[in-house]
Enzyme design. Sequence first.
Site, PDB file in Angstrom:
ATOM      1  N   VAL A  14       0.747  -1.112   0.122  1.00 29.50           N
ATOM      2  CA  VAL A  14       0.501  -0.101  -0.026  1.00 29.50           C
ATOM      3  C   VAL A  14       0.739   1.073  -0.319  1.00 29.50           C
ATOM      4  O   VAL A  14       2.090   1.107   0.546  1.00 29.50           O
ATOM      5  CB  VAL A  14      -0.968  -0.359   1.407  1.00 29.50           C
ATOM      6  CG1 VAL A  14      -1.240   1.356   1.534  1.00 29.50           C
ATOM      7  CG2 VAL A  14      -2.039  -1.329   1.253  1.00 29.50           C
ATOM      8  N   PHE A  15       0.443   2.293  -0.872  1.00 25.54           N
ATOM      9  CA  PHE A  15       1.189   3.762  -1.178  1.00 25.54           C
ATOM     10  C   PHE A  15       1.158   4.256  -0.446  1.00 25.54           C
ATOM     11  O   PHE A  15      -0.349   4.620   0.007  1.00 25.54           O
ATOM     12  CB  PHE A  15       1.085   3.663  -2.544  1.00 25.54           C
ATOM     13  CG  PHE A  15       2.562   5.037  -2.619  1.00 25.54           C
ATOM     14  CD1 PHE A  15       3.640   4.875  -2.612  1.00 25.54           C
ATOM     15  CD2 PHE A  15       2.115   6.591  -2.792  1.00 25.54           C
ATOM     16  CE1 PHE A  15       4.483   6.241  -2.841  1.00 25.54           C
ATOM     17  CE2 PHE A  15       2.638   7.325  -3.340  1.00 25.54           C
ATOM     18  CZ  PHE A  15       3.659   7.549  -3.117  1.00 25.54           C
ATOM     19  N   GLY A  16       1.572   5.236   0.545  1.00 23.98           N
ATOM     20  CA  GLY A  16       0.924   6.113   1.639  1.00 23.98           C
ATOM     21  C   GLY A  16       1.803   7.494   1.199  1.00 23.98           C
ATOM     22  O   GLY A  16       3.041   7.672   0.788  1.00 23.98           O
ATOM     23  N   TYR A  17       0.751   8.508   0.905  1.00 23.08           N
ATOM     24  CA  TYR A  17       0.807   9.847   0.205  1.00 23.08           C
ATOM     25  C   TYR A  17       1.154  10.751   1.462  1.00 23.08           C
ATOM     26  O   TYR A  17       0.704  11.920   0.935  1.00 23.08           O
ATOM     27  CB  TYR A  17       0.735  10.009  -1.134  1.00 23.08           C
ATOM     28  CG  TYR A  17      -0.901  10.192  -1.498  1.00 23.08           C
ATOM     29  CD1 TYR A  17      -1.179  10.800  -0.992  1.00 23.08           C
ATOM     30  CD2 TYR A  17      -1.336   9.010  -1.847  1.00 23.08           C
ATOM     31  CE1 TYR A  17      -2.842  10.733  -1.359  1.00 23.08           C
ATOM     32  CE2 TYR A  17      -2.526   9.125  -1.580  1.00 23.08           C
ATOM     33  CZ  TYR A  17      -3.387  10.267  -1.143  1.00 23.08           C
ATOM     34  OH  TYR A  17      -4.904   9.820  -1.480  1.00 23.08           O
ATOM     35  N   GLY A  18      -0.132  11.005   2.380  1.00 18.16           N
ATOM     36  CA  GLY A  18      -0.731  11.991   3.312  1.00 18.16           C
ATOM     37  C   GLY A  18      -0.132  11.802   4.675  1.00 18.16           C
ATOM     38  O   GLY A  18       0.606  10.846   4.857  1.00 18.16           O
ATOM     39  N   SER A  19      -1.705  11.228   5.461  1.00 20.29           N
ATOM     40  CA  SER A  19      -1.215  10.124   7.078  1.00 20.29           C
ATOM     41  C   SER A  19      -0.986   9.587   7.041  1.00 20.29           C
ATOM     42  O   SER A  19      -0.343   8.559   7.941  1.00 20.29           O
ATOM     43  CB  SER A  19      -2.554  10.891   7.806  1.00 20.29           C
ATOM     44  OG  SER A  19      -3.270   9.497   6.784  1.00 20.29           O
TER      45      SER A  19
ATOM     46  N   GLU B 284      -9.701   4.955   5.458  1.00 19.94           N
ATOM     47  CA  GLU B 284      -9.531   5.771   4.386  1.00 19.94           C
ATOM     48  C   GLU B 284     -10.846   5.660   3.835  1.00 19.94           C
ATOM     49  O   GLU B 284     -11.557   6.460   2.870  1.00 19.94           O
ATOM     50  CB  GLU B 284      -8.410   5.714   3.507  1.00 19.94           C
ATOM     51  CG  GLU B 284      -7.110   5.078   4.304  1.00 19.94           C
ATOM     52  CD  GLU B 284      -6.655   6.647   4.225  1.00 19.94           C
ATOM     53  OE1 GLU B 284      -7.066   7.323   3.911  1.00 19.94           O
ATOM     54  OE2 GLU B 284      -6.267   6.557   5.497  1.00 19.94           O
TER      55      GLU B 284
END
Length: 188
Positions: free
Chosen positions: A3-8, A83
């Site tokens: 899973v790619f995280g770009y925010g929290s 999310e």
Amino acid sequence: MWVFGYGSLIWKVDFPYEEKRIGYIKGFSRRFWQGSTDHRGVPGKPGRVVTLVEDPEGCVWGVAYKLPTGREQEVKSYLDYREKGGYQVIAVTFHPRPPLTPPPSQTLLYIGSQDNPDYLGPAPLEEIANQIVNSTGPSGQNTEYLFQLADAVRTILPEDSDTHLFSLETLVKERLQNVQKHSHTQTG
């Protein structure tokens, strides 16, 4: 499953994972265009959190997490709930920061698309900054989300010169300083 995280998901890692890799995805830009009525705002007064928008020239740095073997669906179910505010899951190609090994074969990404009910869309940075300053939700102040993300990107992802994020951080800090100065002159 990755899973790619770009925010929290960069700075609030409240889920188990086996491995993490810093890297980027292409074809998107990070924007504070997603409304939050479940974390950083409330119904009728949404906060603003990040989503990704398609941008042929875009590149977004973040962190990819390998979900624990045998527990992928359990952890993904938790992330789906976390999310839930207008985000859908898509698959993207993740490029790890050199000199890492080849990219994970499939990286999932939570994205707030334009057709979700919480999508707020583009607005002048000043308007977005005002909304962030004035929004609070069950997970806390919207300013905390912005500052945590900016600090994490600056610390973990120094390659990312996200002008939208850092310009917004500067505007919000200026507004908070002006509020403090104004309150001191009224009470002093």
